[in-house]
Scaffold this motif. Structure first.
Motif, short mmCIF file in Angstrom:
data_model
loop_
_atom_site.label_atom_id
_atom_site.label_comp_id
_atom_site.label_asym_id
_atom_site.label_seq_id
_atom_site.Cartn_x
_atom_site.Cartn_y
_atom_site.Cartn_z
N ASN A 24 0.84 -1.19 0.00
CA ASN A 24 0.00 0.00 0.00
C ASN A 24 0.88 1.24 0.00
O ASN A 24 1.21 1.76 1.06
CB ASN A 24 -0.94 0.00 1.21
CG ASN A 24 -1.92 1.15 1.15
OD1 ASN A 24 -1.97 1.89 0.18
ND2 ASN A 24 -2.71 1.29 2.19
N TRP A 26 -0.01 4.16 -0.93
CA TRP A 26 -0.83 5.37 -0.86
C TRP A 26 -1.37 5.58 0.54
O TRP A 26 -1.76 4.64 1.21
CB TRP A 26 -2.00 5.27 -1.84
CG TRP A 26 -1.65 4.75 -3.18
CD1 TRP A 26 -2.06 3.57 -3.73
CD2 TRP A 26 -0.79 5.36 -4.15
NE1 TRP A 26 -1.52 3.42 -4.98
CE2 TRP A 26 -0.73 4.51 -5.27
CE3 TRP A 26 -0.06 6.55 -4.17
CZ2 TRP A 26 0.01 4.80 -6.39
CZ3 TRP A 26 0.68 6.84 -5.30
CH2 TRP A 26 0.71 5.98 -6.40
N THR A 27 -1.46 6.83 0.94
CA THR A 27 -2.12 7.19 2.18
C THR A 27 -3.55 7.61 1.82
O THR A 27 -3.75 8.57 1.09
CB THR A 27 -1.40 8.37 2.87
OG1 THR A 27 -0.06 7.97 3.13
CG2 THR A 27 -2.09 8.75 4.16
N SER A 145 -4.65 13.60 -7.85
CA SER A 145 -5.63 13.38 -6.78
C SER A 145 -6.75 12.49 -7.31
O SER A 145 -7.20 12.68 -8.43
CB SER A 145 -6.25 14.69 -6.31
OG SER A 145 -5.29 15.50 -5.70
N VAL A 164 -6.92 10.10 -2.19
CA VAL A 164 -5.47 9.90 -2.26
C VAL A 164 -4.88 11.06 -3.05
O VAL A 164 -5.33 11.35 -4.16
CB VAL A 164 -5.09 8.56 -2.94
CG1 VAL A 164 -3.60 8.50 -3.22
CG2 VAL A 164 -5.50 7.39 -2.07
N ASN A 165 -3.88 11.71 -2.48
CA ASN A 165 -3.08 12.72 -3.17
C ASN A 165 -1.67 12.14 -3.30
O ASN A 165 -1.14 11.61 -2.32
CB ASN A 165 -3.00 14.03 -2.38
CG ASN A 165 -4.29 14.80 -2.42
OD1 ASN A 165 -4.89 14.94 -3.46
ND2 ASN A 165 -4.71 15.29 -1.28
N ALA A 166 -1.08 12.27 -4.47
CA ALA A 166 0.26 11.71 -4.65
C ALA A 166 1.04 12.50 -5.68
O ALA A 166 0.47 13.14 -6.57
CB ALA A 166 0.15 10.25 -5.10
N GLN A 179 -1.41 3.99 -12.20
CA GLN A 179 -1.30 4.43 -10.81
C GLN A 179 -2.65 4.91 -10.27
O GLN A 179 -2.99 4.63 -9.12
CB GLN A 179 -0.26 5.55 -10.69
CG GLN A 179 1.15 5.12 -11.04
CD GLN A 179 1.78 4.23 -9.98
OE1 GLN A 179 1.12 3.80 -9.04
NE2 GLN A 179 3.05 3.95 -10.12
N MET A 183 -4.66 3.53 -7.10
CA MET A 183 -5.19 4.39 -6.04
C MET A 183 -6.65 4.04 -5.75
O MET A 183 -7.06 3.95 -4.59
CB MET A 183 -5.11 5.86 -6.47
CG MET A 183 -3.73 6.45 -6.50
SD MET A 183 -3.87 8.15 -7.13
CE MET A 183 -2.15 8.61 -7.17
N HIS A 186 -6.94 0.88 -3.67
CA HIS A 186 -6.62 1.06 -2.26
C HIS A 186 -7.68 1.89 -1.53
O HIS A 186 -7.96 1.64 -0.35
CB HIS A 186 -5.23 1.70 -2.10
CG HIS A 186 -4.13 0.72 -2.33
ND1 HIS A 186 -3.56 0.51 -3.55
CD2 HIS A 186 -3.52 -0.14 -1.48
CE1 HIS A 186 -2.64 -0.42 -3.45
NE2 HIS A 186 -2.59 -0.83 -2.21
#
Length: 198
Positions: A24, A26-27, A145, A164-166, A179, A183, A186
């Motif tokens: 994982n 991603w936060t 996002s 999720v922001n990445a 990706q 996201m 997850h």
């Protein structure tokens, strides 16, 4: 013997932690309305999402994003016990998403390897060649996002949201689509499973 067993258990614990971190990347930020019993709901309607920014400029990329993100959202909800319906009248929830992103350039913060000394550079007529390991002065970063929204169709109020922001260091839009799909997976893994009827 006991020492070897302790080392083996410590190594297994470290591998499990590493696998969890790798599984994982991603936060996920979540919101759930406190008065909503999501696990008590049973049906959902999927509404096509919004794809913004560079992904939307190329219709085939936007279409691929919609297809893959839809498959993930619907698949995860079905795996958790929810049933997809085709109309809002029979749905307990309406599920959609929004994907957005922006590409920017930042200066590289890495030092050059094999840089010449100042004496070599300042000598007249002795301009050295650039080392092969020299990095470009800028690199491309995509800020992406993805938000999944779940609304109550009766009141049109938000009952659950996953975000999720990445920052992605990818040059290809195909990589960005992969990706974004990951996201979505997850995010939906954080959604509560349907409670079994008693």
């Amino acid at each position: 013997m006991i020492q070897h067993r302790t080392l083996a258990l410590a190594a297994l614990a470290a591998l499990a932690l590493l696998a969890a971190c790798a599984g994982n990347p991603w936060t996920v930020e979540r919101f759930e309305a406190p008065e909503t019993d999501l696990a008590g709901k049973s049906t959902f309607l999927y509404k096509p999402g919004e794809v913004a920014a560079q992904l939307a400029r190329q219709p085939e990329i936007a279409t691929r994003t919609e297809t893959q993100v839809r498959a993930v959202i619907v698949g995860e909800l079905q795996r958790k016990g929810y049933v997809e319906v085709s109309g809002a009248t029979g749905a307990d929830m309406v599920v959609t998403y929004q994907a957005s992103g922006m590409r920017r350039f930042v200066e590289s913060d890495q030092q050059r390897i094999g840089a010449p000394s100042p004496n070599q550079v300042l000598t007249p007529g002795a301009m050295p060649r650039r080392p092969a390991s020299e990095l470009p002065p800028e690199r491309s970063i995509r800020e992406v996002s993805l938000v999944v929204f779940v609304e109550d169709p009766a009141t049109s109020t938000l009952v659950w949201r996953g975000l999720v922001n990445a920052e992605l260091r990818l040059d290809s839009l195909d990589g960005v689509v992969r990706q974004v799909t990951d996201m979505a997976r997850h995010i939906m893994q954080q959604f509560p499973a349907r409670r079994a009827k008693q």
